[in-house]
Design a protein around this motif. Structure first.
Motif, PDB file in Angstrom:
ATOM      1  N   GLY A   1       0.816  -1.214   0.000  1.00  0.00           N
ATOM      2  CA  GLY A   1       0.000   0.000   0.000  1.00  0.00           C
ATOM      3  C   GLY A   1       0.840   1.250   0.000  1.00  0.00           C
ATOM      4  N   ALA A   2       2.140   1.136   0.252  1.00  0.00           N
ATOM      5  CA  ALA A   2       2.986   2.331   0.307  1.00  0.00           C
ATOM      6  C   ALA A   2       3.143   2.962  -1.069  1.00  0.00           C
ATOM      7  N   ILE A   3       3.317   2.154  -2.120  1.00  0.00           N
ATOM      8  CA  ILE A   3       3.492   2.699  -3.466  1.00  0.00           C
ATOM      9  C   ILE A   3       2.222   3.411  -3.936  1.00  0.00           C
ATOM     10  N   PRO A   4       1.014   2.819  -3.762  1.00  0.00           N
ATOM     11  CA  PRO A   4      -0.203   3.582  -4.090  1.00  0.00           C
ATOM     12  C   PRO A   4      -0.303   4.882  -3.305  1.00  0.00           C
ATOM     13  N   THR A   5       0.189   4.881  -2.059  1.00  0.00           N
ATOM     14  CA  THR A   5       0.183   6.107  -1.263  1.00  0.00           C
ATOM     15  C   THR A   5       1.079   7.157  -1.898  1.00  0.00           C
ATOM     16  N   VAL A   6       2.277   6.740  -2.336  1.00  0.00           N
ATOM     17  CA  VAL A   6       3.196   7.668  -2.993  1.00  0.00           C
ATOM     18  C   VAL A   6       2.562   8.239  -4.258  1.00  0.00           C
ATOM     19  N   ILE A   7       1.927   7.375  -5.056  1.00  0.00           N
ATOM     20  CA  ILE A   7       1.284   7.832  -6.296  1.00  0.00           C
ATOM     21  C   ILE A   7       0.156   8.813  -5.990  1.00  0.00           C
ATOM     22  N   ASP A   8      -0.618   8.517  -4.949  1.00  0.00           N
ATOM     23  CA  ASP A   8      -1.700   9.420  -4.543  1.00  0.00           C
ATOM     24  C   ASP A   8      -1.149  10.777  -4.114  1.00  0.00           C
ATOM     25  N   LEU A   9      -0.045  10.759  -3.382  1.00  0.00           N
ATOM     26  CA  LEU A   9       0.577  12.011  -2.946  1.00  0.00           C
ATOM     27  C   LEU A   9       1.099  12.809  -4.136  1.00  0.00           C
ATOM     28  N   ILE A  10       1.647  12.108  -5.118  1.00  0.00           N
ATOM     29  CA  ILE A  10       2.137  12.782  -6.322  1.00  0.00           C
ATOM     30  C   ILE A  10       0.985  13.474  -7.044  1.00  0.00           C
ATOM     31  N   GLN A  11      -0.142  12.794  -7.142  1.00  0.00           N
ATOM     32  CA  GLN A  11      -1.283  13.351  -7.866  1.00  0.00           C
ATOM     33  C   GLN A  11      -1.880  14.574  -7.169  1.00  0.00           C
ATOM     34  N   ASN A  12      -1.655  14.688  -5.869  1.00  0.00           N
ATOM     35  CA  ASN A  12      -2.264  15.781  -5.106  1.00  0.00           C
ATOM     36  C   ASN A  12      -1.264  16.824  -4.613  1.00  0.00           C
ATOM     37  N   THR A  13      -0.017  16.698  -5.026  1.00  0.00           N
ATOM     38  CA  THR A  13       1.006  17.599  -4.495  1.00  0.00           C
ATOM     39  C   THR A  13       0.854  19.023  -5.016  1.00  0.00           C
ATOM     40  N   GLN A  14       1.284  19.969  -4.207  1.00  0.00           N
ATOM     41  CA  GLN A  14       1.375  21.369  -4.619  1.00  0.00           C
ATOM     42  C   GLN A  14       2.826  21.770  -4.862  1.00  0.00           C
ATOM     43  N   PHE A  15       3.722  20.797  -4.767  1.00  0.00           N
ATOM     44  CA  PHE A  15       5.145  21.062  -4.965  1.00  0.00           C
ATOM     45  C   PHE A  15       5.761  19.942  -5.800  1.00  0.00           C
ATOM     46  N   PRO A  16       6.764  20.258  -6.638  1.00  0.00           N
ATOM     47  CA  PRO A  16       7.409  19.215  -7.444  1.00  0.00           C
ATOM     48  C   PRO A  16       8.118  18.198  -6.557  1.00  0.00           C
TER      49      PRO A  16
END
Length: 451
Positions: free
Chosen positions: A165-180
């Motif tokens: 579940g950690a990789i889906p979490t990382v992908i979710d964070l990437i999709q919602n980030t306000q910073f590169p």
């Protein structure tokens, strides 16, 4: 040399402040050679263009949703993952982190760094990154100044049952980030394939030997070290297998010590982060009864401070047993981590002694209710370490190469699993010892390693 200068690791002191100052390693994207500096500059520029566009669209969508019935409401848009994050993949010590900090300086941005291998579950990773990727700090509102780059190091350190579940979490964070977001990894990992499918993965290669020599010579000149010849530098580079960070650490160790006798012998004797030394240091550290003893141990050690931090974190539960002692130990580790983050941000290395005191002395001395064990206590390798965070001795490296002719094996697997197994096997009988020795064509030094 001032006391302040001796506190600063030279890998930090000579970390390039701009991409223009760097000897950039070669890189490939989808097997095509690319100019990494141009790629990363374009990535940052495109991210902020995309963020501006998406945020404007989402503002209109939110205004529309406030006045429309639920079934007609529109979903907010997200920044495409390939424009929100990139991955730099390559061996340790080749300058991946330095590239990120130099890039940030060029854009007048702040680096928010975290280590994925230190966060062992989806929840822990999400807690650590969620606020960082979505919001600005209070100082940003006051200053209206710096944007951020999120640096997630050791992304390949995520593995195992606890990290599902950690990789889906990382992908979710990437999709919602306000910073590169820039992630770093030491090697390809099959469990990261869902991430590779979403973002650009740059394969970063070690610098050519001549570039490493040029950088080393520049440091030697600035530090006024005159008695290291070019053949000595070549030996240092060969010993470190292209690891620029290792070369600079060795130069600092030699430069701040006394160069007496045979320089070649001195270089060959430098076994930074030798496993036997680490095992002994960890056991001794948890036996200390004063901060002075803890300081003496870490001062004498040649083990990299960031690497030692991981070993202490991993072995806490072996040496500290009660909940109250553990709570204090982890609290001290947490504060130490904050201090090191502040050091990296401000470059004020005068805080480094406090970092040492908290992660080494503060943790060891938190053992108050836990009785000191008189029996043997096994020190374990950090489970969530990826890549080569220690330097093998020359004999060990030769041993690995001989095994690689039979099997593909990493240094970590060799150290943690293969070598201990061979030692048990060889010590079971003389016949087995001879069979293994003949099989690997071992010389006297290699045979000694198995005893």
């Amino acid at each position: 040399m001032s006391k302040k200068d001796t506190q600063i690791p030279w890998v930090e002191k000579y970390r390039p402040k701009s991409l223009k100052e760097m000897a950039l390693p070669t890189a490939r994207l989808n097997r095509q050679r690319v100019k990494l500096n141009e790629e990363l500059v374009n990535f940052i520029n495109q991210f902020f263009e995309e963020r501006r566009r998406i945020n404007q669209e989402n503002k209109k969508i939110r205004e529309f949703n406030r006045t429309s019935i639920e079934k007609n409401q529109k979903e907010e848009k997200q920044i495409p993952t390939d424009k929100a994050a990139v991955l730099l993949e390559g061996p340790p010590g080749i300058g991946k982190t330095s590239i990120v900090y130099a890039l940030a300086n060029d854009f007048n941005m702040e680096v928010i760094e975290t280590n994925a291998s230190d966060t062992r579950t989806r929840d822990a990773l999400e807690r650590r990154l969620k606020e960082t990727t979505k919001s600005r700090g209070i100082l940003d509102f006051i200053n209206e100044s710096k944007e951020k780059i999120i640096l997630i190091d050791e992304i390949d350190g995520i593995y195992g049952v606890q990290d599902r579940g950690a990789i889906p979490t990382v992908i979710d964070l990437i999709q919602n980030t306000q910073f590169p977001i820039i992630m770093c990894a030491n090697e390809y990992k099959s469990n990261l394939q869902p991430l590779y499918n979403k973002i650009n993965r740059y394969e970063v290669h070690p610098l050519p030997k001549e570039e490493v020599i040029k950088i080393a010579k520049n440091i030697l000149k600035k530090e006024n070290i005159m008695n290291l010849k070019e053949e000595d530098l070549e030996l240092l580079i060969d010993k470190n297998n292209g690891d620029l960070r290792g070369v600079i650490n060795d130069i600092q160790g030699i430069g701040q010590g006394k160069l007496e006798g045979n320089v070649k012998e001195l270089i060959l004797s430098l076994h930074r982060d030798n496993l036997e030394e680490i095992f002994t240091l960890i056991r001794d550290l948890f036996k200390v009864s004063s901060l002075r003893e803890a300081r003496n141990l870490t001062d004498k050690s040649d083990v990299d401070y960031n690497f030692l931090y991981k070993w202490i974190n991993e072995n806490l539960l072996t040496f500290i047993k009660t909940n109250r002692d553990l709570a204090e130990a982890f609290e001290n580790l947490s504060i130490a981590d904050e201090i090191f983050g502040r050091i990296r941000t401000t470059q004020y290395w005068g805080l480094l002694p406090y970092f040492f005191d908290l992660f080494a002395g503060g943790v060891a001395l938190s053992r108050k209710d836990t009785p000191l064990s008189k029996g043997f206590q096994r020190v374990v390798f950090p489970r969530y370490t990826s890549g080569s965070y220690f330097s093998l001795t020359g004999v060990e490296k030769e041993f690995v190469e001989k095994i690689k002719r039979k099997y593909e094996i990493s240094q970590v697997d060799f150290t943690q699993d293969f070598l201990p197994f061979l030692k048990i096997l060889c010590n079971s009988s003389r016949k087995q010892f001879k069979n293994v020795s003949d099989w690997l064509d071992l010389d006297a030094k290699g045979k000694k390693l198995l005893k």
